[in-house]
Design an enzyme around this catalytic site. Structure first.
Site, short mmCIF file in Angstrom:
data_model
loop_
_atom_site.label_atom_id
_atom_site.label_comp_id
_atom_site.label_asym_id
_atom_site.label_seq_id
_atom_site.Cartn_x
_atom_site.Cartn_y
_atom_site.Cartn_z
N GLU A 24 -3.71 -13.22 -3.68
CA GLU A 24 -2.71 -12.18 -3.89
C GLU A 24 -1.44 -12.43 -3.08
O GLU A 24 -1.11 -11.67 -2.18
CB GLU A 24 -3.29 -10.80 -3.56
CG GLU A 24 -4.00 -10.69 -2.21
CD GLU A 24 -4.46 -9.28 -1.93
OE1 GLU A 24 -3.64 -8.35 -2.01
OE2 GLU A 24 -5.65 -9.11 -1.62
N HIS A 71 0.82 -1.21 0.00
CA HIS A 71 0.00 0.00 0.00
C HIS A 71 0.85 1.26 0.00
O HIS A 71 0.43 2.29 0.52
CB HIS A 71 -0.95 0.00 1.21
CG HIS A 71 -1.89 -1.15 1.22
ND1 HIS A 71 -2.54 -1.57 2.37
CD2 HIS A 71 -2.31 -1.97 0.24
CE1 HIS A 71 -3.31 -2.62 2.09
NE2 HIS A 71 -3.18 -2.87 0.80
N GLU A 115 -3.92 -6.23 -9.31
CA GLU A 115 -2.53 -5.97 -8.92
C GLU A 115 -1.62 -6.89 -9.74
O GLU A 115 -1.89 -8.08 -9.87
CB GLU A 115 -2.34 -6.20 -7.42
CG GLU A 115 -3.23 -5.28 -6.58
CD GLU A 115 -3.21 -5.59 -5.10
OE1 GLU A 115 -2.43 -6.48 -4.68
OE2 GLU A 115 -3.96 -4.95 -4.35
#
Length: 402
Positions: A358, A232, A262
């Site tokens: 992820e 982030h 992503e």
């Protein structure tokens, strides 16, 4: 002197088209009311952005002011600040009351007008602060308080057909942003310029697909070089260089619903050490996606991916869990904590749940292959496996660019 009310109804204009049908919102409220009945709750006082949005369609902007949704067996009422005028009424399924700031705590007086005193009150322990909980007790004088945090979270984890349609559209918008970012990548370009290309493409796509929606909070995190070490990390003005590792992160927001894409990329070329790590993370990603199916627990999925990395002496480079739920949530509110791919989450996957895969490896600066490697797809759990709704390709064949 003109009378100054504590609260009032400012039903200005007509109701705007909400993202979901009236039947959808009524169905959500019916399930909630059954839960309230089962738990002995007379009135639910929701204060979080995610539950207010989920049960009413109104996604508030707090800006230091409290908001709420009060649900009883006969009514649902959003409680909003005067600064928003009639917008909360137009964007709520159900009633709306505006509180004024002429007197401190008019917010709680408005809630009291709907929930009443001396009742059994449901609240959210994960959101209501100690200060506001004390005011709830003072103004409502409940005969008991019942925590609805977990019950409401479990309801949100199971998506309806209408929600799944919106989430699929959100994933498609995220892909649009990803392709725009890929087209903007080249040595000499700043992170911020690439990020803006992705954001602008997504906002235009959302407006095309959802002409009646409100538009807010669609964003991109695009990182390069050392800035890829955290998932982030904010965008900077760092200039891209040939051979840089990149992290593409697109986050469209549609009526309170958030989706994401992503990907790992490289500028122009990828060295051997980086390629080996990238391919290992892709292997974990593909393994993880194959494991997401009905009847499997989040902890079991996590342990299998852990074993994959451990066999390759890479587990020490993992920094967080392998996935989480999607729906009414964002970077600043919401999270169905019961549906995360971590060792301590025993939730069993069921059809209709939506979850990401992820995996991420972070290698420190100065080591071969330094940087953060992450792939991210969104999957809907089905009766016989899963549906991957992310379409942007992953891997070096497509993502060595510029």
């Amino acid at each position: 002197m003109t009378a100054r009310p504590n609260f009032y109804r400012f039903h200005n204009g007509e109701k705007a088209p909400l993202q979901f049908s009236e039947a959808e919102y009524e169905g959500r409220l019916q399930k909630l009311r059954q839960t309230m009945s089962d738990m002995g709750v007379d009135a639910a006082v929701f204060t979080s952005m995610h539950n207010v949005s989920y049960f009413s369609g109104f996604t508030y902007c707090a800006f230091g002011r409290p908001y709420a949704l009060v649900v009883t067996q006969s009514t649902s009422v959003t409680i909003s600040a005067g600064i928003d005028a009639g917008q909360p009424w137009r964007r709520s399924y159900g009633d709306n009351i505006t509180y004024t700031d002429w007197q401190r705590d008019n917010y709680w007086r408005a809630i009291e007008a709907v929930a009443d005193k001396g009742k059994s009150i449901g609240y959210e322990s994960d959101h209501l602060s100690l200060l506001q909980k004390a005011k709830l007790d003072s103004f409502l004088m409940p005969k008991q308080c019942v925590d609805l945090y977990e019950a409401s979270m479990v309801q949100r984890m199971h998506k309806s057909a209408e929600e799944l349609m919106l989430i699929r559209a959100g994933a498609a918008v995220a892909d649009v942003g990803g392709f725009a970012i890929k087209d903007a990548i080249r040595a000499g370009t700043r992170e911020i310029d690439v990020a803006m290309a992705g954001r602008d493409a997504m906002e235009a796509e959302i407006a095309k697909r959802f002409p009646d929606a409100e538009y807010r909070d669609t964003w991109v995190w695009f990182q390069s070089g050392i800035n890829t070490d955290g998932a982030h990390n904010p965008v900077t003005s760092r200039v891209l260089e040939r051979g840089d590792i990149l992290s593409l992160n697109t986050f469209p927001m549609i009526s309170g619903y958030y989706t994401a894409l992503e990907r790992t990329l490289f500028v122009g070329e990828v060295d051997d050490a980086s390629l080996k790590l990238w391919e290992a993370n892709i292997g974990a990603h593909e393994l993880g996606m194959s494991l997401l199916k009905s009847g499997v627990s989040c902890a079991a999925v996590t342990e299998e991916i852990n074993a994959f990395f451990a066999e390759r002496d890479l587990l020490q480079y993992r920094t967080f869990g392998y996935g989480h739920s999607f729906g009414v949530l964002s970077h600043y509110y919401g999270r169905e904590a019961g549906l995360e791919l971590r060792e301590d989450i025993d939730t069993v996957l069921e059809p209709g749940m939506v979850i990401s895969m992820e995996p991420m490896l972070t290698i420190a600066e100065g080591q071969p292959g330094a940087g953060g490697y992450r792939e991210h797809d969104i999957l809907i759990i089905t009766e016989d496996g899963n549906e991957n709704i992310t379409k942007y390709p992953y891997g070096p064949e497509f993502n060595v660019v510029g």
